[in-house]
Every structure is written in C-alpha cells, then in structure tokens.
Design an enzyme around this catalytic site. Structure first.
Site, mmCIF file in Angstrom:
data_model
loop_
_atom_site.group_PDB
_atom_site.id
_atom_site.type_symbol
_atom_site.label_atom_id
_atom_site.label_comp_id
_atom_site.label_asym_id
_atom_site.label_seq_id
_atom_site.Cartn_x
_atom_site.Cartn_y
_atom_site.Cartn_z
ATOM 1 N N HIS A 167 0.876 -1.192 0.088
ATOM 2 C CA HIS A 167 -0.124 -0.012 0.005
ATOM 3 C C HIS A 167 0.814 1.410 -0.095
ATOM 4 O O HIS A 167 1.938 1.145 0.191
ATOM 5 C CB HIS A 167 -0.903 0.132 1.134
ATOM 6 N N CYS A 183 3.231 -4.651 6.832
ATOM 7 C CA CYS A 183 2.595 -4.478 5.528
ATOM 8 C C CYS A 183 3.879 -3.979 4.712
ATOM 9 O O CYS A 183 4.965 -3.701 5.167
ATOM 10 C CB CYS A 183 1.545 -3.427 5.461
#
Length: 214
Positions: A167, A183
């Site tokens: 992301h 992440c």
C-alpha cells in the site's frame, strides 16, 4: 493536494513568513513533513502528493533494472532484506521500487496473490495491532492522511485474506526502513504506478535472503 496537516501548518505560517521574509527552509522547519512534498498528481477523489525524490536514496527510486530471477513476467517479488519490490517484465528486466517493510518480528513472508485492489482505501487495525496499542482508532476513512495511502493491493492465499497489504504511505521517510506492522509500504505515486500495472490474481512472492519462507 498536500496532506491536510501540511497545508494547515504552511497556511498558518504564511503571514509570518511574509513579515519575517522567511524562505522555504524556515517554513519547512515549522513542519518538517512539508519539505518532502513538491506538488501533486491528479487523481480521484484526492490528488496524490508527490515526494521530492532527491530526498530518497537513489537505490529506492523507481527504475527499470536487469532481473535474472526465475519468476514469470507479471510476478511481484518483494525482497524484505533489500527493501525492494520488483515487478518482473519480459526480456530479463523488472520495474524496481523502494519499499518500507515490517519491523523485526512483524514481516510476513510467503507466496500469495492479489485478492483485491483498493483506491484510497479505508484503514482499520488488525487484532494484533489493537492488542499492542488499545488506543488505536478502529477505522479511518480513505484520504491523504490515511495510513494506506492512495492504493492498496490485498494479499490473499486462496480465499483467505492474509491481512497483509502492499500500500501507499503518508510517511515517505519510511521507505527503505523496517518499521511497519508487517505490510509493504510504497510511495503513493509508486503504488499508483504498480496498481495500474497489475490485475487481481497477480502472484506475489515475499522473501528474504532469496527464500520465500523462513
């Protein structure tokens, strides 16, 4: 559009800057984050803040490089140790992006696929994140101040959401660092570029030291 906190601080400092003849360096000193941004890229429903790439280590700037790995073209390969993401291309090349990865003990490794994609996605903490920090907000709408940034690729194994994402980020200084909750972070303009290149179903291999699993 710059992140709201940057705009408000810059606007608040503008009259003082005029009175005291302060230049951009002094204004940036009021809000150090503002020095990272040089403009915006049109997007919907928000413009993407563009980072001053001269502040990024050249290793982590988006570029096309030679690639000798065995993966098929179209595969995403994330090297945790190098803090680099490769999108494998034809003819022994790859598009390479700098990334930020999970801090020690939090990085996920393995083989997954892009189960879905999100534009300016909403964010919510995982149960583990809440257990470590009970004061975290339980949700946040998508936007320039959202931790997921402009785009997200959701990693699945079969029909199961791994809860790990590739992301964007509103913390560009974290690219090349090991500080996330697991992440893979990218500059917003880079994750938009990657998002536009890969479909749902793309294979994602996250590895360290050449291995896909510990």
């Amino acid at each position: 559009m710059l992140p709201r906190r940057h705009v408000l601080l810059l606007l608040a400092g503008a009259p003082l800057a005029a009175c005291n003849a302060r230049g951009p360096a002094q204004v940036a000193a009021v809000d150090p984050d503002a020095a990272w941004y040089v403009g915006t890229m049109p997007d919907q429903p928000y413009d993407v803040p563009l980072v001053d790439r001269s502040r990024i280590d050249p290793k982590y700037r988006r570029q096309v490089v030679a690639y000798a790995g065995p993966e098929k073209p179209g595969t995403i390969v994330v090297d945790i140790d190098e803090r680099l993401l490769y999108l494998v291309q034809e003819n022994g090349e790859a598009v390479r992006y700098g990334v930020g990865v999970g801090r020690q003990g939090f990085s996920w490794k393995g083989v997954a696929s892009v189960g879905r994609k999100g534009v300016w996605p909403d964010w919510g903490p995982t149960a583990t994140m809440v257990s470590l920090n009970p004061d975290l907000p339980r949700s946040r709408k998508g936007g320039v101040d959202n931790p997921l940034g402009a785009r997200a690729l959701y990693l699945y194994q079969g029909s199961r959401d791994t809860l790990f994402r590739i992301h964007g980020t509103n913390e560009p200084w974290s690219i090349g660092e090991q500080m996330s909750s697991g992440c893979v972070r990218m500059l917003n303009e880079d994750v938009v570029d990657l998002y536009n290149r890969v479909p749902v179903g793309t294979t994602v291999m996250v590895k360290r030291h050449g291995r896909y699993r510990t």
